[in-house]
Design a protein around this motif. Structure first.
Motif, PDB file in Angstrom:
ATOM      1  N   GLY A 104       0.821  -1.137   0.055  1.00  0.00           N
ATOM      2  CA  GLY A 104      -0.023  -0.011  -0.286  1.00  0.00           C
ATOM      3  C   GLY A 104       0.857   1.069   0.012  1.00  0.00           C
ATOM      4  N   VAL A 105       1.825   1.224   0.875  1.00  0.00           N
ATOM      5  CA  VAL A 105       2.920   2.429   0.968  1.00  0.00           C
ATOM      6  C   VAL A 105       3.549   2.545  -0.431  1.00  0.00           C
ATOM      7  CG1 VAL A 105       4.984   2.976   2.032  1.00  0.00           C
ATOM      8  CG2 VAL A 105       3.024   2.365   3.204  1.00  0.00           C
ATOM      9  N   LEU A 106       3.962   1.446  -1.288  1.00  0.00           N
ATOM     10  CA  LEU A 106       4.464   1.640  -2.152  1.00  0.00           C
ATOM     11  C   LEU A 106       3.810   2.069  -3.497  1.00  0.00           C
ATOM     12  CD1 LEU A 106       6.984   1.000  -4.293  1.00  0.00           C
ATOM     13  CD2 LEU A 106       6.058  -1.522  -4.438  1.00  0.00           C
ATOM     14  N   ARG A 107       2.503   1.615  -3.474  1.00  0.00           N
ATOM     15  CA  ARG A 107       1.574   2.127  -4.486  1.00  0.00           C
ATOM     16  C   ARG A 107       1.340   3.617  -4.283  1.00  0.00           C
ATOM     17  NH1 ARG A 107      -0.883  -2.934  -3.476  1.00  0.00           N
ATOM     18  NH2 ARG A 107      -2.385  -1.999  -2.195  1.00  0.00           N
ATOM     19  N   THR A 108       0.938   3.932  -2.934  1.00  0.00           N
ATOM     20  CA  THR A 108       0.831   5.532  -2.771  1.00  0.00           C
ATOM     21  C   THR A 108       1.882   6.278  -3.023  1.00  0.00           C
ATOM     22  OG1 THR A 108      -0.722   4.750  -0.972  1.00  0.00           O
ATOM     23  CG2 THR A 108       0.191   7.001  -0.899  1.00  0.00           C
ATOM     24  N   THR A 109       3.096   5.776  -2.890  1.00  0.00           N
ATOM     25  CA  THR A 109       4.396   6.582  -3.163  1.00  0.00           C
ATOM     26  C   THR A 109       4.497   6.722  -4.495  1.00  0.00           C
ATOM     27  OG1 THR A 109       5.416   5.774  -1.074  1.00  0.00           O
ATOM     28  CG2 THR A 109       6.800   6.833  -2.852  1.00  0.00           C
ATOM     29  N   LEU A 110       4.270   5.719  -5.452  1.00  0.00           N
ATOM     30  CA  LEU A 110       4.374   5.765  -6.861  1.00  0.00           C
ATOM     31  C   LEU A 110       3.229   6.569  -7.357  1.00  0.00           C
ATOM     32  CD1 LEU A 110       5.351   1.951  -7.728  1.00  0.00           C
ATOM     33  CD2 LEU A 110       6.838   4.145  -7.807  1.00  0.00           C
ATOM     34  N   ARG A 111       2.093   6.557  -6.789  1.00  0.00           N
ATOM     35  CA  ARG A 111       0.993   7.420  -7.437  1.00  0.00           C
ATOM     36  C   ARG A 111       0.980   8.671  -7.176  1.00  0.00           C
ATOM     37  NH1 ARG A 111      -3.479   6.338  -3.812  1.00  0.00           N
ATOM     38  NH2 ARG A 111      -2.689   8.338  -2.809  1.00  0.00           N
ATOM     39  N   ASP A 112       1.601   9.102  -5.949  1.00  0.00           N
ATOM     40  CA  ASP A 112       1.864  10.522  -5.403  1.00  0.00           C
ATOM     41  C   ASP A 112       3.047  11.107  -6.050  1.00  0.00           C
ATOM     42  OD1 ASP A 112      -0.528  10.190  -3.973  1.00  0.00           O
ATOM     43  OD2 ASP A 112       0.282  10.205  -2.042  1.00  0.00           O
ATOM     44  N   GLY A 113       4.201  10.394  -6.472  1.00  0.00           N
ATOM     45  CA  GLY A 113       5.282  11.032  -6.572  1.00  0.00           C
ATOM     46  C   GLY A 113       6.202  10.281  -7.807  1.00  0.00           C
ATOM     47  N   GLY A 114       5.470   9.374  -8.469  1.00  0.00           N
ATOM     48  CA  GLY A 114       6.035   8.713  -9.601  1.00  0.00           C
ATOM     49  C   GLY A 114       7.196   7.779  -9.062  1.00  0.00           C
ATOM     50  N   GLY A 115       8.122   7.381  -9.902  1.00  0.00           N
ATOM     51  CA  GLY A 115       9.091   6.507  -9.736  1.00  0.00           C
ATOM     52  C   GLY A 115      10.261   7.206  -8.656  1.00  0.00           C
ATOM     53  N   LEU A 116      10.505   8.645  -8.982  1.00  0.00           N
ATOM     54  CA  LEU A 116      11.311   9.313  -8.144  1.00  0.00           C
ATOM     55  C   LEU A 116      10.804   9.778  -6.793  1.00  0.00           C
ATOM     56  CD1 LEU A 116      12.178  12.503 -10.776  1.00  0.00           C
ATOM     57  CD2 LEU A 116      13.608  10.292  -9.892  1.00  0.00           C
ATOM     58  N   GLY A 117       9.452   9.495  -6.418  1.00  0.00           N
ATOM     59  CA  GLY A 117       8.929   9.443  -5.210  1.00  0.00           C
ATOM     60  C   GLY A 117       9.631   8.506  -4.207  1.00  0.00           C
ATOM     61  N   LEU A 118       9.876   7.475  -4.957  1.00  0.00           N
ATOM     62  CA  LEU A 118      10.738   6.275  -4.150  1.00  0.00           C
ATOM     63  C   LEU A 118      12.263   6.751  -3.741  1.00  0.00           C
ATOM     64  CD1 LEU A 118       9.758   3.144  -6.159  1.00  0.00           C
ATOM     65  CD2 LEU A 118       9.113   3.770  -3.886  1.00  0.00           C
ATOM     66  N   TYR A 119      12.567   7.800  -4.271  1.00  0.00           N
ATOM     67  CA  TYR A 119      14.165   8.436  -4.144  1.00  0.00           C
ATOM     68  C   TYR A 119      13.889   9.711  -3.085  1.00  0.00           C
ATOM     69  CZ  TYR A 119      15.855   4.810  -6.875  1.00  0.00           C
ATOM     70  OH  TYR A 119      16.172   3.659  -7.482  1.00  0.00           O
ATOM     71  N   ARG A 120      12.853   9.880  -2.778  1.00  0.00           N
ATOM     72  CA  ARG A 120      12.883  11.076  -1.580  1.00  0.00           C
ATOM     73  C   ARG A 120      13.649  10.781  -0.400  1.00  0.00           C
ATOM     74  NH1 ARG A 120       9.630  14.753   0.053  1.00  0.00           N
ATOM     75  NH2 ARG A 120       7.785  14.487  -1.178  1.00  0.00           N
ATOM     76  N   GLY A 121      14.757  11.566  -0.166  1.00  0.00           N
ATOM     77  CA  GLY A 121      15.853  11.440   0.865  1.00  0.00           C
ATOM     78  C   GLY A 121      16.954  10.891   0.247  1.00  0.00           C
ATOM     79  N   PHE A 122      17.095  10.522  -0.857  1.00  0.00           N
ATOM     80  CA  PHE A 122      18.297   9.880  -1.573  1.00  0.00           C
ATOM     81  C   PHE A 122      19.517  10.812  -1.179  1.00  0.00           C
ATOM     82  CE2 PHE A 122      21.575   9.445  -5.029  1.00  0.00           C
ATOM     83  CZ  PHE A 122      21.475   8.160  -5.127  1.00  0.00           C
ATOM     84  N   ALA A 123      19.596  12.142  -1.370  1.00  0.00           N
ATOM     85  CA  ALA A 123      20.617  12.873  -1.185  1.00  0.00           C
ATOM     86  C   ALA A 123      21.179  13.001   0.396  1.00  0.00           C
ATOM     87  CB  ALA A 123      20.556  14.429  -1.636  1.00  0.00           C
ATOM     88  N   ALA A 124      19.906  12.985   1.189  1.00  0.00           N
ATOM     89  CA  ALA A 124      20.441  12.781   2.584  1.00  0.00           C
ATOM     90  C   ALA A 124      20.823  11.489   2.930  1.00  0.00           C
ATOM     91  CB  ALA A 124      18.857  13.093   3.277  1.00  0.00           C
ATOM     92  N   THR A 125      20.297  10.327   2.384  1.00  0.00           N
ATOM     93  CA  THR A 125      20.870   9.131   2.681  1.00  0.00           C
ATOM     94  C   THR A 125      22.137   8.704   2.044  1.00  0.00           C
ATOM     95  OG1 THR A 125      18.831   8.171   2.386  1.00  0.00           O
ATOM     96  CG2 THR A 125      20.604   6.763   2.248  1.00  0.00           C
ATOM     97  N   VAL A 126      22.692   9.590   0.830  1.00  0.00           N
ATOM     98  CA  VAL A 126      24.014   9.591   0.431  1.00  0.00           C
ATOM     99  C   VAL A 126      25.116  10.560   1.365  1.00  0.00           C
ATOM    100  CG1 VAL A 126      25.455  10.148  -1.452  1.00  0.00           C
ATOM    101  CG2 VAL A 126      23.382   8.875  -2.000  1.00  0.00           C
ATOM    102  N   SER A 127      24.381  11.533   1.909  1.00  0.00           N
ATOM    103  CA  SER A 127      25.246  12.535   2.769  1.00  0.00           C
ATOM    104  C   SER A 127      25.500  11.461   4.086  1.00  0.00           C
ATOM    105  CB  SER A 127      24.282  13.710   2.914  1.00  0.00           C
ATOM    106  OG  SER A 127      23.960  14.378   1.498  1.00  0.00           O
ATOM    107  N   ARG A 128      24.568  10.742   4.465  1.00  0.00           N
ATOM    108  CA  ARG A 128      25.054  10.123   5.729  1.00  0.00           C
ATOM    109  C   ARG A 128      26.061   8.748   5.445  1.00  0.00           C
ATOM    110  NH1 ARG A 128      20.631   5.872   7.784  1.00  0.00           N
ATOM    111  NH2 ARG A 128      21.421   4.968   5.808  1.00  0.00           N
ATOM    112  N   GLU A 129      25.697   8.171   4.057  1.00  0.00           N
ATOM    113  CA  GLU A 129      26.713   7.028   3.946  1.00  0.00           C
ATOM    114  C   GLU A 129      27.884   7.165   3.710  1.00  0.00           C
ATOM    115  OE1 GLU A 129      25.515   3.753   4.509  1.00  0.00           O
ATOM    116  OE2 GLU A 129      23.600   4.575   5.180  1.00  0.00           O
TER     117      GLU A 129
END
Length: 186
Positions: A75-100
């Motif tokens: 359900g979360v996956l479907r909602t994220t894809l519906r609301d943000g498209g494929g890029l919605g799954l990468y919310r926080g990507f820059a922050a994650t890389v900035s931590r990693e």
């Protein structure tokens, strides 16, 4: 165990991507073996960026399910894809890389250094010794990067596009410096 599905789905491919990239980059500059520390740091950083391409979508779904256990991972996956498209799954990507990247820049060189100390005059290191020094190196790296992790989690759980620096400042100003260390201790 809310969010365990995405965690299990992403862990193996993410780790495999990291170590494949790490080893490739680490052994590639063969003639520069006198720059081992720098090579390991670069290899770990590149490995983390590549790994995050796999890890971030799974981490995002996992965190959202943990924050809202009444929702399923699908359900979360479907909602994220519906609301943000494929890029919605990468919310926080820059922050994650900035931590990693800082995490890896601390953990891997420290692990190599501690292995050298633990080995002493011996050529070999027992598995338990490697695990022990790895745990110490990982703990230190986690402590150093906790403020970034706190901000990354808030970014992933939020609905607005915000930058890492602005989230760190907002947490510091509104909740105080201790909030940036949430989750560091028991």
């Amino acid at each position: 165990y809310a969010g365990i599905g995405p965690l299990l789905t992403g862990s193996m491919p993410s780790s495999a991507t990291f170590f494949m990239t790490y080893e490739y980059v680490r052994v590639k500059p063969g003639r520069y073996s006198d720059m081992k520390l720098a090579t390991n740091m670069v290899a770990a950083s590149v490995g983390e960026v590549m790994s995050c391409l796999v890890r971030v979508p799974c981490e995002l779904v996992k965190q959202r399910v943990q924050a809202n256990p009444q929702h399923s991972s699908w359900g979360v996956l479907r909602t994220t894809l519906r609301d943000g498209g494929g890029l919605g799954l990468y919310r926080g990507f820059a922050a994650t890389v900035s931590r990693e990247i800082p995490f890896s820049l601390v953990q891997y060189p420290l692990w190599e250094y501690l292995k050298k100390i633990a080995r002493g005059e011996s050529d070999k290191l027992a598995a338990w010794q490697s695990a022990g020094v790895g745990a110490v190196a990982g703990g230190i790296a986690a402590a150093v990067t906790t403020p970034i992790d706190v901000a990354k989690t808030r970014i992933m759980l939020g609905n607005q596009k915000v930058g890492l620096y602005s989230v760190l400042i907002k947490i510091f100003q509104n909740e105080g410096p201790r909030a940036l260390l949430a989750g560091l201790g028991p």
